[in-house]
Design a protein around this motif. Structure first.
Motif, short mmCIF file in Angstrom:
data_model
loop_
_atom_site.label_atom_id
_atom_site.label_comp_id
_atom_site.label_asym_id
_atom_site.label_seq_id
_atom_site.Cartn_x
_atom_site.Cartn_y
_atom_site.Cartn_z
N ARG A 38 32.12 4.35 -20.94
CA ARG A 38 33.20 3.98 -21.87
C ARG A 38 34.54 4.51 -21.38
O ARG A 38 35.55 3.81 -21.43
N ARG A 39 34.55 5.76 -20.89
CA ARG A 39 35.80 6.36 -20.40
C ARG A 39 36.36 5.54 -19.24
O ARG A 39 37.54 5.21 -19.21
N THR A 40 35.49 5.18 -18.29
CA THR A 40 35.97 4.41 -17.14
C THR A 40 36.37 3.00 -17.54
O THR A 40 37.31 2.44 -16.99
N ALA A 41 35.66 2.41 -18.51
CA ALA A 41 36.02 1.07 -18.99
C ALA A 41 37.43 1.07 -19.58
O ALA A 41 38.14 0.07 -19.49
N LEU A 42 37.81 2.19 -20.19
CA LEU A 42 39.16 2.31 -20.76
C LEU A 42 40.20 2.75 -19.74
O LEU A 42 41.38 2.83 -20.06
N GLY A 43 39.75 3.07 -18.53
CA GLY A 43 40.67 3.54 -17.50
C GLY A 43 41.18 4.95 -17.76
O GLY A 43 42.26 5.32 -17.31
N MET A 44 40.41 5.73 -18.47
CA MET A 44 40.81 7.09 -18.84
C MET A 44 40.22 8.09 -17.84
O MET A 44 39.06 7.98 -17.47
N SER A 45 41.01 9.06 -17.45
CA SER A 45 40.53 10.09 -16.53
C SER A 45 39.75 11.15 -17.30
O SER A 45 39.90 11.31 -18.51
N GLN A 46 38.93 11.89 -16.56
CA GLN A 46 38.22 13.02 -17.16
C GLN A 46 39.22 14.06 -17.66
O GLN A 46 39.02 14.66 -18.72
N LYS A 47 40.29 14.23 -16.92
CA LYS A 47 41.31 15.22 -17.31
C LYS A 47 41.94 14.84 -18.65
O LYS A 47 42.11 15.69 -19.54
N ARG A 48 42.26 13.56 -18.81
CA ARG A 48 42.89 13.10 -20.06
C ARG A 48 41.94 13.26 -21.25
O ARG A 48 42.33 13.76 -22.32
N LEU A 49 40.68 12.85 -21.07
CA LEU A 49 39.72 12.99 -22.16
C LEU A 49 39.52 14.46 -22.50
O LEU A 49 39.52 14.84 -23.66
N GLY A 50 39.40 15.29 -21.48
CA GLY A 50 39.24 16.72 -21.70
C GLY A 50 40.41 17.31 -22.48
O GLY A 50 40.21 18.09 -23.42
N HIS A 51 41.61 16.92 -22.10
CA HIS A 51 42.80 17.41 -22.79
C HIS A 51 42.79 16.99 -24.26
O HIS A 51 43.11 17.78 -25.15
N GLN A 52 42.38 15.75 -24.52
CA GLN A 52 42.37 15.24 -25.89
C GLN A 52 41.37 15.97 -26.78
O GLN A 52 41.61 16.09 -27.99
N ILE A 53 40.28 16.45 -26.20
CA ILE A 53 39.28 17.12 -27.03
C ILE A 53 39.27 18.63 -26.83
O ILE A 53 38.44 19.34 -27.41
N GLY A 54 40.18 19.14 -25.99
CA GLY A 54 40.33 20.58 -25.83
C GLY A 54 39.34 21.26 -24.90
O GLY A 54 38.98 22.41 -25.12
N VAL A 55 38.89 20.52 -23.87
CA VAL A 55 38.03 21.12 -22.86
C VAL A 55 38.56 20.75 -21.47
O VAL A 55 39.40 19.85 -21.34
#
Length: 148
Positions: A38-55
Motif C-alpha cells: 500500500r505504501r509503495t502504491a501511494l508512492g510514499m517513502s518509509q521515511k515519510r510513513l515513519g515520520h507520520q506515525i512517530g517511528v
C-alpha cells in the motif's frame, strides 16, 4: 473458583489452511507485505510513513519485513496514513478461494504480489495505466511474445 481448560488454537504456517489459524510469524509477514504494498502504491517513502506515525524508517522496514510486530494502535495509525481500513492488512489471511490474494503464501500469487510491491513493479503498473487501453494490450502482447 471453577477454572475451565480451553484447547490451544490450531496454527499453521500456511495462509488459508482450512480450520487452522496462520502462525503469528506468518501473520506478521502478511501484515508487513500489505503495509509495503500500500505504501509503495501511494508512492510514499518509509521515511515519510515513519515520520507520520512517530517511528524511524528503520522501524517501518522491520514492520514490512515482519521482523517486528506492529501494535494495534500503530497499525490503526498506519491504516489512517495509507488511507485504508485496518482490515486491509489482514485481507490475504481471510481471502476466499476465488480472490487474487489466495496464493499469497506461496507460488505465483506471492511472486506477483511481491513484484508489484517493488519500486520497479509499481513503476511498471503506473506507466501501463497511463497508456490508452489499446496501447496497453499491444504492449501486453509484445511482452508475452518476448517471454516465450
Amino acid at each position: 473458583m471453577n477454572h475451565q481448560s480451553f484447547p490451544a488454537l490450531p496454527h499453521s504456517s500456511t495462509v488459508g489452511s482450512a480450520g487452522v489459524l496462520p502462525d503469528p510469524q506468518t501473520i506478521d509477514s502478511v501484515v508487513g507485505d500489505q503495509i509495503r504494498a500500500r505504501r509503495t502504491a501511494l508512492g510514499m517513502s518509509q521515511k515519510r510513513l515513519g515520520h507520520q506515525i512517530g517511528v524511524s524508517f528503520q522501524q517501518i522496514q522491520k514492520y514490512e519485513l515482519g521482523k517486528n510486530r506492529v501494535s494495534s494502535s500503530k497499525l490503526f495509525e498506519i491504516a489512517f496514513c495509507l488511507k485504508v481500513a485496518p482490515s486491509f492488512f489482514f485481507e490475504p489471511l481471510v481471502a476466499g478461494p476465488t480472490t487474487p490474494f489466495r496464493g499469497h503464501a506461496g507460488g505465483a500469487g506471492q511472486k506477483r504480489f511481491a513484484y508489484v510491491a517493488t519500486r520497479e513493479g509499481a513503476r511498471l503498473v503506473e506507466t501501463a495505466l497511463s497508456l490508452p487501453r489499446p496501447v496497453r494490450l499491444d504492449l501486453l502482447r509484445l511482452m508475452e511474445t518476448l517471454s516465450k
